[in-house]
Design a protein around this motif. Structure first.
Motif, short mmCIF file in Angstrom:
data_model
loop_
_atom_site.label_atom_id
_atom_site.label_comp_id
_atom_site.label_asym_id
_atom_site.label_seq_id
_atom_site.Cartn_x
_atom_site.Cartn_y
_atom_site.Cartn_z
N GLN A 130 -18.02 3.95 -15.84
CA GLN A 130 -18.08 5.40 -15.65
C GLN A 130 -16.70 5.93 -15.27
OE1 GLN A 130 -21.36 6.88 -13.45
NE2 GLN A 130 -20.36 8.80 -12.95
N PRO A 131 -16.30 7.03 -15.87
CA PRO A 131 -14.99 7.60 -15.54
C PRO A 131 -14.99 8.18 -14.13
CG PRO A 131 -16.17 9.08 -17.00
CD PRO A 131 -17.00 7.83 -16.89
N THR A 132 -13.80 8.30 -13.57
CA THR A 132 -13.68 8.92 -12.25
C THR A 132 -13.87 10.42 -12.37
OG1 THR A 132 -11.30 9.30 -12.47
CG2 THR A 132 -11.99 7.16 -11.54
N GLU A 133 -14.13 11.06 -11.26
CA GLU A 133 -14.28 12.52 -11.28
C GLU A 133 -13.00 13.18 -11.77
OE1 GLU A 133 -15.95 14.33 -7.80
OE2 GLU A 133 -17.40 12.73 -7.56
N GLN A 134 -11.86 12.63 -11.39
CA GLN A 134 -10.57 13.17 -11.83
C GLN A 134 -10.42 13.04 -13.35
OE1 GLN A 134 -8.41 14.89 -9.98
NE2 GLN A 134 -7.14 15.26 -11.77
N GLN A 135 -10.81 11.90 -13.91
CA GLN A 135 -10.73 11.72 -15.37
C GLN A 135 -11.62 12.72 -16.08
OE1 GLN A 135 -11.68 7.47 -15.46
NE2 GLN A 135 -9.79 7.16 -16.63
N ILE A 136 -12.83 12.91 -15.58
CA ILE A 136 -13.76 13.86 -16.20
C ILE A 136 -13.14 15.25 -16.20
CG2 ILE A 136 -16.01 15.00 -15.96
CD1 ILE A 136 -17.00 12.32 -14.72
N LYS A 137 -12.60 15.65 -15.07
CA LYS A 137 -11.99 16.98 -14.95
C LYS A 137 -10.83 17.14 -15.91
CE LYS A 137 -9.83 20.03 -11.57
NZ LYS A 137 -9.40 20.17 -10.18
N GLU A 138 -9.94 16.14 -15.95
CA GLU A 138 -8.77 16.22 -16.83
C GLU A 138 -9.18 16.26 -18.30
OE1 GLU A 138 -6.36 12.88 -15.71
OE2 GLU A 138 -5.71 13.83 -13.85
N ARG A 139 -10.17 15.46 -18.67
CA ARG A 139 -10.64 15.44 -20.07
C ARG A 139 -11.25 16.78 -20.45
NH1 ARG A 139 -13.46 9.43 -20.19
NH2 ARG A 139 -11.52 8.25 -20.01
N MET A 140 -12.02 17.37 -19.54
CA MET A 140 -12.63 18.67 -19.83
C MET A 140 -11.56 19.74 -19.99
SD MET A 140 -15.95 18.53 -17.31
CE MET A 140 -16.57 20.13 -17.75
N GLN A 141 -10.55 19.73 -19.12
CA GLN A 141 -9.47 20.70 -19.22
C GLN A 141 -8.69 20.53 -20.52
OE1 GLN A 141 -7.47 19.91 -15.50
NE2 GLN A 141 -8.56 21.54 -14.45
N THR A 142 -8.43 19.29 -20.90
CA THR A 142 -7.69 19.03 -22.14
C THR A 142 -8.48 19.49 -23.35
OG1 THR A 142 -6.59 17.14 -21.11
CG2 THR A 142 -6.56 17.25 -23.52
N ARG A 143 -9.80 19.21 -23.37
CA ARG A 143 -10.63 19.66 -24.49
C ARG A 143 -10.63 21.17 -24.60
NH1 ARG A 143 -15.22 15.72 -25.88
NH2 ARG A 143 -16.44 17.59 -26.24
N ARG A 144 -10.71 21.85 -23.46
CA ARG A 144 -10.70 23.31 -23.45
C ARG A 144 -9.38 23.85 -24.00
NH1 ARG A 144 -12.03 24.12 -18.18
NH2 ARG A 144 -14.17 23.63 -18.73
N THR A 145 -8.28 23.21 -23.59
CA THR A 145 -6.96 23.63 -24.07
C THR A 145 -6.84 23.42 -25.57
OG1 THR A 145 -5.96 23.09 -21.94
CG2 THR A 145 -4.48 23.23 -23.83
N GLU A 146 -7.32 22.29 -26.07
CA GLU A 146 -7.25 21.97 -27.49
C GLU A 146 -8.04 22.98 -28.33
OE1 GLU A 146 -5.46 19.53 -29.16
OE2 GLU A 146 -4.49 19.27 -27.23
N LYS A 147 -9.16 23.46 -27.82
CA LYS A 147 -9.98 24.43 -28.56
C LYS A 147 -9.29 25.78 -28.71
CE LYS A 147 -14.57 22.64 -27.64
NZ LYS A 147 -15.88 22.91 -27.06
N THR A 148 -8.42 26.11 -27.77
CA THR A 148 -7.78 27.42 -27.81
C THR A 148 -6.51 27.42 -28.65
OG1 THR A 148 -6.57 26.99 -25.76
CG2 THR A 148 -8.70 28.09 -25.57
N ARG A 149 -6.08 26.28 -29.13
CA ARG A 149 -4.86 26.20 -29.96
C ARG A 149 -5.15 26.57 -31.38
NH1 ARG A 149 -1.47 20.97 -27.94
NH2 ARG A 149 -1.23 21.69 -25.84
#
Length: 52
Positions: free
Chosen positions: A33-52
């Protein structure tokens, strides 16, 4: 670059349900299972990628 699923493996980012298939039966690790920090960073990166 493909951003891993937020709940993907801590080490490689592969989804739990297909980890054994994609990582291979002789893989170097089992799904973790990923760490809470990894989950947060992955979610933020996915959100950023969608807006490009």
């Amino acid at each position: 670059m493909k951003v891993p699923n937020p709940m993907g493996c801590r080490q490689c980012g592969i989804d739990h349900r297909v980890h054994a298939i994609q990582a291979g039966s002789g893989g170097t690790h089992t799904w973790e299972q990923p760490t809470e920090q990894q989950i947060k960073e992955r979610m933020q990166t996915r959100r950023t990628e969608k807006t490009r």
